[in-house]
Scaffold this motif. Sequence first.
Motif, PDB file in Angstrom:
ATOM      1  N   PHE A  14       0.785  -1.065  -0.016  1.00 23.93           N
ATOM      2  CA  PHE A  14      -0.025  -0.149  -0.065  1.00 23.93           C
ATOM      3  C   PHE A  14       0.875   1.265  -0.052  1.00 23.93           C
ATOM      4  O   PHE A  14       1.904   1.420   0.743  1.00 23.93           O
ATOM      5  N   GLY A  37      -6.770   9.899   5.182  1.00 27.73           N
ATOM      6  CA  GLY A  37      -6.222   9.003   4.721  1.00 27.73           C
ATOM      7  C   GLY A  37      -5.487   9.528   3.378  1.00 27.73           C
ATOM      8  O   GLY A  37      -4.510   8.762   2.652  1.00 27.73           O
ATOM      9  N   ALA A  38      -5.223  10.951   3.300  1.00 30.22           N
ATOM     10  CA  ALA A  38      -4.488  11.290   2.082  1.00 30.22           C
ATOM     11  C   ALA A  38      -3.003  11.059   2.230  1.00 30.22           C
ATOM     12  O   ALA A  38      -2.210  11.185   1.331  1.00 30.22           O
ATOM     13  N   LYS A  40      -1.304  12.823   5.149  1.00 35.33           N
ATOM     14  CA  LYS A  40      -0.608  13.659   6.106  1.00 35.33           C
ATOM     15  C   LYS A  40       0.239  13.442   6.980  1.00 35.33           C
ATOM     16  O   LYS A  40       1.313  14.178   7.350  1.00 35.33           O
ATOM     17  N   THR A  41      -0.437  12.736   7.759  1.00 33.72           N
ATOM     18  CA  THR A  41       0.430  12.251   9.139  1.00 33.72           C
ATOM     19  C   THR A  41       1.635  11.440   8.699  1.00 33.72           C
ATOM     20  O   THR A  41       2.753  11.685   9.291  1.00 33.72           O
ATOM     21  N   HIS A 201      -8.418  19.788   9.563  1.00 30.25           N
ATOM     22  CA  HIS A 201      -9.635  19.417   8.560  1.00 30.25           C
ATOM     23  C   HIS A 201     -10.415  20.662   8.707  1.00 30.25           C
ATOM     24  O   HIS A 201     -11.139  21.089   7.770  1.00 30.25           O
TER      25      HIS A 201
HETATM   26  N1  LIG Z   1       1.713   1.960   9.537  1.00 32.83           N
HETATM   27  C1  LIG Z   1       1.021   1.879   8.888  1.00 32.83           C
HETATM   28  N2  LIG Z   1       0.724   0.690   8.030  1.00 32.83           N
HETATM   29  C2  LIG Z   1      -0.345   0.505   7.026  1.00 32.83           C
HETATM   30  N3  LIG Z   1      -0.911   1.574   6.534  1.00 32.83           N
HETATM   31  C3  LIG Z   1      -0.758   2.882   7.024  1.00 32.83           C
HETATM   32  C4  LIG Z   1       0.158   3.004   8.394  1.00 32.83           C
HETATM   33  N4  LIG Z   1      -0.046   4.304   8.565  1.00 32.83           N
HETATM   34  C5  LIG Z   1      -0.951   4.959   7.805  1.00 32.83           C
HETATM   35  N5  LIG Z   1      -1.496   3.991   6.707  1.00 32.83           N
HETATM   36  C6  LIG Z   1      -2.261   4.239   5.771  1.00 32.83           C
HETATM   37  O1  LIG Z   1      -1.728   5.155   4.876  1.00 32.83           O
HETATM   38  C7  LIG Z   1      -2.636   6.285   4.470  1.00 32.83           C
HETATM   39  C8  LIG Z   1      -2.425   7.541   5.060  1.00 32.83           C
HETATM   40  O2  LIG Z   1      -2.741   7.785   6.457  1.00 32.83           O
HETATM   41  P1  LIG Z   1      -2.365   9.043   7.176  1.00 32.83           P
HETATM   42  O3  LIG Z   1      -2.439   8.647   8.716  1.00 32.83           O
HETATM   43  O4  LIG Z   1      -0.933   9.493   6.755  1.00 32.83           O
HETATM   44  O5  LIG Z   1      -3.385  10.009   6.684  1.00 32.83           O
HETATM   45  P2  LIG Z   1      -4.113  11.244   7.237  1.00 32.83           P
HETATM   46  O6  LIG Z   1      -3.787  12.285   5.848  1.00 32.83           O
HETATM   47  O7  LIG Z   1      -3.013  11.707   8.346  1.00 32.83           O
HETATM   48  O8  LIG Z   1      -5.374  11.080   7.709  1.00 32.83           O
HETATM   49  P3  LIG Z   1      -6.233  11.768   8.373  1.00 32.83           P
HETATM   50  O9  LIG Z   1      -6.872  12.941   8.302  1.00 32.83           O
HETATM   51  O10 LIG Z   1      -7.416  10.895   9.064  1.00 32.83           O
HETATM   52  O11 LIG Z   1      -5.365  11.928   9.879  1.00 32.83           O
HETATM   53  C9  LIG Z   1      -4.085   5.563   5.216  1.00 32.83           C
HETATM   54  O12 LIG Z   1      -4.733   4.933   4.346  1.00 32.83           O
HETATM   55  C10 LIG Z   1      -3.541   4.623   6.240  1.00 32.83           C
HETATM   56  O13 LIG Z   1      -4.701   3.677   6.472  1.00 32.83           O
END
Ligand SMILES: Nc1ncnc2c1ncn2[C@@H]1O[C@H](COP(=O)(O)OP(=O)(O)OP(=O)(O)O)[C@@H](O)[C@H]1O
Lengths: 247, 318
Positions: A14, A37-38, A40-41, A201
């Motif tokens: 993924f 899920g974009a 960002k984190t 958000h």
């Molecule tokens: N350790 C991990 N293992 C597998 N998939 C992960 C992991 N960390 C994040 N993901 C996936 O990567 C994608 C991006 O996650 P991320 O947390 O960066 O999104 P985000 O933009 O911060 O979302 P949010 O606004 O909900 O915080 C998501 O689909 C998440 O399920």
Amino acid sequence: MLSVQHLRKSFGPFLAVSDANLIVEQGEIVAVIGPNGAGKTTLFKLVTGQLKPNRGQVVFKGQDIAGLSPHRVCRRGLSLSYQVVSVFPRMSVFENVRVAVLARRRQVLRLFTPAVRLAGEETWEILNNVGLADKAGLISGTLSHGDSKVLEMAIALGNRPELLIMDEPTAGMSPEETRAAMGLIQRLNGDMGITILFCEHDMELVFNLAQRIMVMRQGKTIAQGTCDEVRCDENVQQAYLGGHGDA
Amino acid sequence: MQKQKLLGSRSLILVALLLAALALFPSMASRYYIYLVALMMVTGLLATSLNLVLGYGGMYQFNHAVFYGVGAYAAALLTVRGGVNPWWGYLLGPVVAAALSLLMGLICVRLSKLYFGMLQISLGSLVWAVVFRWYSFTGGDDGMHGVPVPRLIGSIDGAYYFVLIVTVVCLAVMYLIVNSPFGRVFQSIRDNPERAEAIGVNVRQHQLVGLVIAGFFGGVAGTLFVTVEGSVFPDMLFWTLSLEIIIMCLLGGWFTFLGPMLGGGMVVALRAVVGIYTDYWTMVLGIILMLLIFFLPEGVLGFFTARLGRGRAVREGD
Ligand SMILES: Nc1ncnc2c1ncn2[C@@H]1O[C@H](COP(=O)(O)OP(=O)(O)OP(=O)(O)O)[C@@H](O)[C@H]1O
Ligand SMILES: [Mg+2]
């Protein structure tokens, strides 16, 4: 100050971040937006060393820091306040911040000086600044969600960062708490000159605070520019903002 | 702003009273009880040294008895086989224990919690096996007896006072350490290693230093055992003792500084009493552990300080 180029990170098959690009100039407030899920984190964790990128560059103050361990990244003046509260739950609010100050001062291996004599003033200063001074003695695990998020920031400030990265700093906060946090972020940037990169958000907050915005979608940067540029960008309109653009 | 001190005045008075009682104890008690209290102090010191990494560092050190045993054996071997002055033996025993701790730490510290513990057990068993098998050098399962003790502390009273002084000094130093920046940061690693790393702490290095310190003081406890008993046994390194030390920490309260001291004392006293009636000491220990988990998860001292703490917090609030 910070430049991220073609950053990529996959978890197994993924692709969480496929092509992230970002520029933050000294003194700015920059926001990253994008749907859940974009990535960002994941992007923020790649920048601060919690995760190692598969590809791409993270250049901070002219040096590539991609793949460096978190403590090394932190020592270069870059710290992260977490989306999911991640404090030291058995320790008091005061000690939570003090350890960050001690770490920055590189005093963590002192064995025989009582910690109560070190870093006290600076810790009080930070707690006063963020408005947690009256809760200094509480065990941090017992704080309300809003206060925990503020403590998150306070810990990050203990490192006296040049670039402070905040992952959804006001998520879950009440409207009053959000307003206070917004004021704090502006003060940190305006009075203390800390460069700020955050994601949120809450569009109102984003457009109020940020000077520039980067938009992510499905792990890709689809736009970066001033608020107006981003608001008018077709890709963004289509992909993310929709009706919110005129709000 | 609240004033912060290293020790409150009330605790200081308590400590002084306790010390006075311990200092006067030999003049009032029989030989057996002097021996027993000395052993309680040694064991308490051992538990406290483990708690540096267990309670303050959140590291599940499953082989702590090894450093106790190695400290003791090093002192005994240096004296008996090396012909070194016993005082030097006491000084070097803990150093050897600390060096071994450094070595094991270098191997184990990269691993996550459970694997860390498992590799420690196997390395510890390895050391135990060497001591147990190397008959010509270590005396094998017989151990070593009649290890020379300096004349000054050769009597039971002398040994008692030596143990008392060394224990107090070690406790004071360890108290300083847990309240130093090192100790505070160690606690933050216990609570949340990932965040500790993120605020600029070199977590592995910090844990390694913690292990070496714990190994050193475990070694001190081992050498004190030699002064009290004049002998060493391979059982001192065995994993069952390691487990017992963990239980002492849990029993006394692993989130308090003096809890393990109390826990160590309690286990020694219990064993002395229980030993009169039954041989099934391990069973008794198992029952204690079960009761603990159900009724006193924070240990005895943890339980009482939580009670007292609630009253105190109210008072400090005004
Ligand atoms: N350790 C991990 N293992 C597998 N998939 C992960 C992991 N960390 C994040 N993901 C996936 O990567 C994608 C991006 O996650 P991320 O947390 O960066 O999104 P985000 O933009 O911060 O979302 P949010 O606004 O909900 O915080 C998501 O689909 C998440 O399920
Ligand atoms: Mg996120």
